[in-house]
Design a protein around this motif. Structure first.
Motif, PDB file in Angstrom:
ATOM      1  N   ILE A  14       0.861  -1.171   0.000  1.00 48.52           N
ATOM      2  CA  ILE A  14       0.000   0.000   0.000  1.00 48.52           C
ATOM      3  C   ILE A  14       0.903   1.228   0.000  1.00 48.52           C
ATOM      4  O   ILE A  14       1.837   1.314   0.790  1.00 48.52           O
ATOM      5  CB  ILE A  14      -0.917   0.020   1.243  1.00 48.52           C
ATOM      6  CG1 ILE A  14      -1.800  -1.218   1.283  1.00 48.52           C
ATOM      7  CG2 ILE A  14      -1.767   1.283   1.256  1.00 48.52           C
ATOM      8  CD1 ILE A  14      -2.628  -1.342   2.548  1.00 48.52           C
ATOM      9  N   TRP A  56      -4.681   6.623  -2.347  1.00 49.00           N
ATOM     10  CA  TRP A  56      -3.887   5.468  -1.923  1.00 49.00           C
ATOM     11  C   TRP A  56      -4.070   4.342  -2.916  1.00 49.00           C
ATOM     12  O   TRP A  56      -5.138   4.179  -3.496  1.00 49.00           O
ATOM     13  CB  TRP A  56      -4.337   5.008  -0.536  1.00 49.00           C
ATOM     14  CG  TRP A  56      -3.943   5.975   0.526  1.00 49.00           C
ATOM     15  CD1 TRP A  56      -4.634   7.093   0.900  1.00 49.00           C
ATOM     16  CD2 TRP A  56      -2.778   5.950   1.328  1.00 49.00           C
ATOM     17  NE1 TRP A  56      -3.952   7.751   1.892  1.00 49.00           N
ATOM     18  CE2 TRP A  56      -2.812   7.069   2.178  1.00 49.00           C
ATOM     19  CE3 TRP A  56      -1.690   5.073   1.419  1.00 49.00           C
ATOM     20  CZ2 TRP A  56      -1.818   7.336   3.103  1.00 49.00           C
ATOM     21  CZ3 TRP A  56      -0.712   5.340   2.340  1.00 49.00           C
ATOM     22  CH2 TRP A  56      -0.771   6.453   3.169  1.00 49.00           C
ATOM     23  N   ARG A  57      -3.030   3.543  -3.130  1.00 51.69           N
ATOM     24  CA  ARG A  57      -3.097   2.399  -4.038  1.00 51.69           C
ATOM     25  C   ARG A  57      -2.554   1.167  -3.340  1.00 51.69           C
ATOM     26  O   ARG A  57      -1.541   1.218  -2.651  1.00 51.69           O
ATOM     27  CB  ARG A  57      -2.287   2.651  -5.294  1.00 51.69           C
ATOM     28  CG  ARG A  57      -2.200   1.368  -6.152  1.00 51.69           C
ATOM     29  CD  ARG A  57      -1.699   1.624  -7.499  1.00 51.69           C
ATOM     30  NE  ARG A  57      -2.861   2.067  -8.277  1.00 51.69           N
ATOM     31  CZ  ARG A  57      -2.782   2.427  -9.534  1.00 51.69           C
ATOM     32  NH1 ARG A  57      -1.647   2.414 -10.156  1.00 51.69           N
ATOM     33  NH2 ARG A  57      -3.854   2.804 -10.190  1.00 51.69           N
ATOM     34  N   VAL A  58      -3.261   0.058  -3.530  1.00 49.50           N
ATOM     35  CA  VAL A  58      -2.813  -1.234  -3.024  1.00 49.50           C
ATOM     36  C   VAL A  58      -2.595  -2.140  -4.231  1.00 49.50           C
ATOM     37  O   VAL A  58      -3.351  -2.085  -5.197  1.00 49.50           O
ATOM     38  CB  VAL A  58      -3.834  -1.839  -2.026  1.00 49.50           C
ATOM     39  CG1 VAL A  58      -5.178  -2.019  -2.649  1.00 49.50           C
ATOM     40  CG2 VAL A  58      -3.340  -3.159  -1.466  1.00 49.50           C
ATOM     41  N   THR A 102      -7.349   1.451  -6.206  1.00 43.40           N
ATOM     42  CA  THR A 102      -7.062   2.811  -5.763  1.00 43.40           C
ATOM     43  C   THR A 102      -8.254   3.349  -4.995  1.00 43.40           C
ATOM     44  O   THR A 102      -9.396   3.165  -5.412  1.00 43.40           O
ATOM     45  CB  THR A 102      -6.767   3.722  -6.968  1.00 43.40           C
ATOM     46  OG1 THR A 102      -5.692   3.158  -7.724  1.00 43.40           O
ATOM     47  CG2 THR A 102      -6.362   5.118  -6.523  1.00 43.40           C
ATOM     48  N   ARG A 110      -6.366   5.127   3.144  1.00 40.75           N
ATOM     49  CA  ARG A 110      -5.564   3.924   3.366  1.00 40.75           C
ATOM     50  C   ARG A 110      -6.437   2.799   3.928  1.00 40.75           C
ATOM     51  O   ARG A 110      -6.265   1.636   3.591  1.00 40.75           O
ATOM     52  CB  ARG A 110      -4.415   4.251   4.331  1.00 40.75           C
ATOM     53  CG  ARG A 110      -3.511   3.081   4.605  1.00 40.75           C
ATOM     54  CD  ARG A 110      -2.372   3.480   5.544  1.00 40.75           C
ATOM     55  NE  ARG A 110      -1.553   2.338   5.833  1.00 40.75           N
ATOM     56  CZ  ARG A 110      -0.436   2.013   5.185  1.00 40.75           C
ATOM     57  NH1 ARG A 110      -0.008   2.789   4.216  1.00 40.75           N
ATOM     58  NH2 ARG A 110       0.250   0.947   5.512  1.00 40.75           N
ATOM     59  N   CYS A 160      -8.142   0.818   1.304  1.00 40.38           N
ATOM     60  CA  CYS A 160      -7.185  -0.088   0.658  1.00 40.38           C
ATOM     61  C   CYS A 160      -6.929  -1.308   1.526  1.00 40.38           C
ATOM     62  O   CYS A 160      -6.863  -2.431   1.032  1.00 40.38           O
ATOM     63  CB  CYS A 160      -5.881   0.636   0.357  1.00 40.38           C
ATOM     64  SG  CYS A 160      -5.994   1.791  -1.019  1.00 40.38           S
TER      65      CYS A 160
END
Length: 68
Positions: free
Chosen positions: A12, A20-22, A34, A38, A41
């Protein structure tokens, strides 16, 4: 040196625009999600890892559309 993550742990990170992207590897391919927070994610990662443990494969993550 970067930490090497174990299988199905995912990563993450925060993007430049504040989202945020995981990312998670599944059968040698990468699944990404995305979100604004957080926490979203983390929830997606937990749900997806649970699906993988129950037998989800990469082939089941793709959708095909047919003309009828």
């Amino acid at each position: 040196m970067a930490k090497i993550r174990s299988k199905k742990e995912g990563s993450i990170h925060q993007r430049k625009n504040g989202t945020w992207r995981v990312q998670l590897s599944l059968e040698g391919r990468r699944l990404s999600f995305t979100a604004r927070t957080r926490r979203e994610c983390q929830d997606w990662l937990k749900k997806t890892v649970g699906q993988i443990d129950n037998g989800m494969t990469f082939a089941s993550t793709t959708v095909t559309l047919e003309n009828s």
